[in-house]
Scaffold this motif. Structure first.
Motif, short mmCIF file in Angstrom:
data_model
loop_
_atom_site.label_atom_id
_atom_site.label_comp_id
_atom_site.label_asym_id
_atom_site.label_seq_id
_atom_site.Cartn_x
_atom_site.Cartn_y
_atom_site.Cartn_z
N TYR A 165 0.84 -1.21 0.00
CA TYR A 165 0.00 0.00 0.00
C TYR A 165 0.88 1.25 0.00
O TYR A 165 0.61 2.21 -0.73
CB TYR A 165 -0.96 0.00 1.20
CG TYR A 165 -2.03 1.05 1.01
CD1 TYR A 165 -3.20 0.74 0.32
CD2 TYR A 165 -1.85 2.35 1.44
CE1 TYR A 165 -4.17 1.70 0.08
CE2 TYR A 165 -2.81 3.33 1.20
CZ TYR A 165 -3.97 3.00 0.52
OH TYR A 165 -4.91 3.96 0.28
N ARG A 168 2.13 1.66 -3.47
CA ARG A 168 1.05 2.11 -4.38
C ARG A 168 0.78 3.60 -4.21
O ARG A 168 0.54 4.32 -5.17
CB ARG A 168 -0.24 1.31 -4.10
CG ARG A 168 -0.17 -0.11 -4.60
CD ARG A 168 -1.28 -0.94 -3.99
NE ARG A 168 -2.60 -0.41 -4.29
CZ ARG A 168 -3.68 -0.61 -3.52
NH1 ARG A 168 -3.59 -1.33 -2.41
NH2 ARG A 168 -4.83 -0.10 -3.85
N LEU A 179 -6.35 -4.42 -6.91
CA LEU A 179 -5.42 -4.10 -5.82
C LEU A 179 -6.17 -3.62 -4.58
O LEU A 179 -5.83 -3.97 -3.45
CB LEU A 179 -4.38 -3.06 -6.27
CG LEU A 179 -3.43 -3.52 -7.39
CD1 LEU A 179 -2.43 -2.42 -7.74
CD2 LEU A 179 -2.68 -4.80 -6.99
N ILE A 180 -7.23 -2.83 -4.78
CA ILE A 180 -8.02 -2.36 -3.63
C ILE A 180 -8.74 -3.56 -3.00
O ILE A 180 -8.69 -3.76 -1.78
CB ILE A 180 -9.06 -1.30 -4.05
CG1 ILE A 180 -8.37 -0.05 -4.61
CG2 ILE A 180 -9.95 -0.92 -2.87
CD1 ILE A 180 -9.34 0.97 -5.20
N SER A 183 -6.38 -5.86 -1.18
CA SER A 183 -5.83 -5.20 0.00
C SER A 183 -6.84 -5.25 1.15
O SER A 183 -6.52 -5.66 2.27
CB SER A 183 -5.49 -3.75 -0.37
OG SER A 183 -5.37 -2.94 0.76
N ILE A 184 -8.07 -4.84 0.88
CA ILE A 184 -9.09 -4.83 1.93
C ILE A 184 -9.35 -6.26 2.42
O ILE A 184 -9.35 -6.54 3.62
CB ILE A 184 -10.40 -4.18 1.42
CG1 ILE A 184 -10.17 -2.68 1.15
CG2 ILE A 184 -11.54 -4.38 2.41
CD1 ILE A 184 -11.35 -1.96 0.52
N LYS A 187 -6.81 -8.17 4.78
CA LYS A 187 -6.88 -7.84 6.21
C LYS A 187 -8.12 -8.44 6.87
O LYS A 187 -8.07 -8.91 8.00
CB LYS A 187 -6.85 -6.31 6.37
CG LYS A 187 -5.48 -5.73 6.04
CD LYS A 187 -5.47 -4.23 5.93
CE LYS A 187 -6.08 -3.76 4.65
NZ LYS A 187 -5.80 -2.41 4.23
N PHE A 207 -14.19 6.63 -1.36
CA PHE A 207 -13.14 6.20 -2.27
C PHE A 207 -13.72 5.95 -3.66
O PHE A 207 -13.13 6.28 -4.67
CB PHE A 207 -12.63 4.88 -1.68
CG PHE A 207 -11.18 4.68 -1.84
CD1 PHE A 207 -10.29 5.66 -1.44
CD2 PHE A 207 -10.70 3.50 -2.39
CE1 PHE A 207 -8.95 5.47 -1.59
CE2 PHE A 207 -9.36 3.30 -2.52
CZ PHE A 207 -8.47 4.29 -2.13
N1 URA Z 1 -8.36 0.57 1.79
C1 URA Z 1 -7.48 -0.45 1.88
O1 URA Z 1 -7.35 -1.08 2.91
N2 URA Z 1 -6.75 -0.75 0.78
C2 URA Z 1 -6.86 -0.11 -0.39
O2 URA Z 1 -6.19 -0.45 -1.33
C3 URA Z 1 -7.78 0.96 -0.44
C4 URA Z 1 -8.53 1.27 0.67
#
Ligand code: URA
Length: 433
Positions: A165, A168, A179-180, A183-184, A187, A207
């Protein structure tokens, strides 16, 4: 395989295998792949995209780069929710005690605010004594005992995502759907819940600025979650105007309490009830979403989950007596009021600029290391569609002088009073697995 071959493959728009994606994520996390090659790979993904399978492998490889929380000690279906970030979004503060009161097990890891969006952990820190870091066993014991806990994300959740992140952010590759989504979801998947409801915000303060983009992101995240064996629902909710009336950390805690008392703003009450309705369905507590929604809405309106909020605060060391005297939540802030200069209806209330205005006062961070002021913020007296008479209060700013002029300037150009009564659609869509 070499990273050069894999960059080349993605550059040509070919699909990468699970092993290839794992090779890239592991190599980058452990430092074998340098930033310049990873940047090039991310840019290739930005232009050529990824399939749902590739996005899933990416999310799973990022999840497995660090700790995956084991919540099996918690009895029953573990539920979680995630918001893609908005302004005035205090849904988790209301939802956690509500879901717990209704019998769900919510073990939630939340983040801090960055930029114009707030974070649940900062909001909770405006309660004196509240501990946002708990040993894992205490976190799980608390969920078993009272039904909910909210803590900050531990340092070793998805370290690959942290590194990627940051890269990026400085290589213009943040706004890529795969990628978003990965990424989310990396987690969320590392946080150990069985079912996840995603509150995907859409509009000026979000966003995702358009319903089409929010829909694409939601579908991808739902697919990733399902492929990883989780029950996932995404709800697209409006972030055209801020959620509720209050923006700012302690002010949002106050509005969460008002909502739990049954006197909250209608939009916040609605979003909380919709998200909780889906969580209750996934947890098997109700037969279907409609039943879960009605139960959640009614429970909020009757103020029945408020004692659970105080129990949750007490369990994490927070000062409940401080909260019960609501004027404490205004801190020692000064007040500045902006009044309407004409009559009509409120047609626009730009969520992004209201978030930025709160930030200028000190409620949010512009960089990760900024120290925030937990007591400053905004109270909106009108929302989109409300009738306005000249001289009515539009916004009260709670401030400590810092950034006051800038915040006023931002607000002055961020609302429009006009002849049209506009209806905002709050819940745009629901995407189920
Ligand atoms: N929130 C995230 O955790 N990752 C992203 O890539 C964008 C927003």
């Amino acid at each position: 395989m070499t990273i050069l071959e894999l960059i080349e493959k993605k550059k040509r728009g070919l699909e990468l295998s699970k092993e290839e994606i794992e090779y890239i994520v592991d190599g980058y996390t452990k430092g074998r792949i340098p930033d310049y090659q990873m940047s090039s790979f991310l840019m290739a993904v930005y232009f050529k995209g990824m399939s749902a399978e590739e996005s899933t492998y990416l999310a799973l490889a990022m999840r497995d780069s660090g700790d995956v929380v084991d919540l099996t000690d918690i009895i029953g279906t573990k539920v979680d929710k995630h918001s893609t970030g908005g302004v005035g979004d205090k849904v988790s503060l209301v939802l956690a005690p509500l879901a717990a009161y209704l019998g769900a097990k919510l073990a939630k890891m939340s983040g801090r605010g960055l930029g114009h969006t707030g974070g649940t952990i900062d909001k909770l820190e405006s309660i004196p004594g509240f501990k946002v870091e708990l040993p894992l066993q205490k976190f799980k014991d608390q969920v078993n005992k009272i039904g909910c806990s909210i803590v900050g994300q531990s340092g070793d959740i998805a370290p690959a995502d942290k590194k990627m992140y940051a890269l990026r952010d400085v290589t213009a590759t943040v706004d890529s759907m795969p990628l978003i989504a990965s990424s989310i979801m990396s987690k969320k998947l590392a946080s150990g819940a069985d079912a996840i409801v995603l509150d995907v915000k859409v509009g000026s303060g979000a966003f995702m600025k358009t319903v089409k983009d929010a829909e694409e992101l939601s579908k991808l995240m739902v697919q990733i979650g399902e492929k990883a064996g989780k029950k996932v629902t995404a709800i697209l909710t409006s972030m055209e105007e801020p959620l509720g009336h209050k923006i700012g950390n302690s002010l949002e805690v106050l509005e969460a309490i008002e909502t739990l008392e049954g006197n909250g703003p209608e939009d916040l009450t609605e979003v909380v009830s919709v998200v909780t309705g889906h969580l209750l369905k996934h947890a098997g507590i109700v037969k279907n979403f409609e039943e879960g929604y009605k139960l959640s809405y009614q429970t909020l309106k009757e103020g029945k989950a408020l004692p659970k909020f105080y129990e949750f605060v007490k369990e994490q060391g927070g000062d409940v007596e401080f909260l019960k005297d609501k004027k404490n939540l205004y801190g020692t802030t000064k007040i500045h009021v902006i009044y309407a200069e004409e009559s009509g209806y409120l047609e626009t209330l730009d969520a992004l600029n209201f978030g930025l205005a709160a930030c200028r006062l000190g409620a949010g961070r512009e960089t990760k290391d900024d120290v925030i002021d937990l007591f400053v913020g905004l109270d909106l007296h009108k929302k989109i569609g409300d009738k306005v008479e000249k001289g009515d209060k539009i916004v009260t700013l709670y401030h400590h002088e810092k950034g006051l002029k800038e915040a006023i300037d931002l607000i002055q150009k961020s609302y429009v009073i006009g002849p049209k009564k506009r209806e905002l659609k709050l819940i745009e869509e629901t995407i189920n697995g």
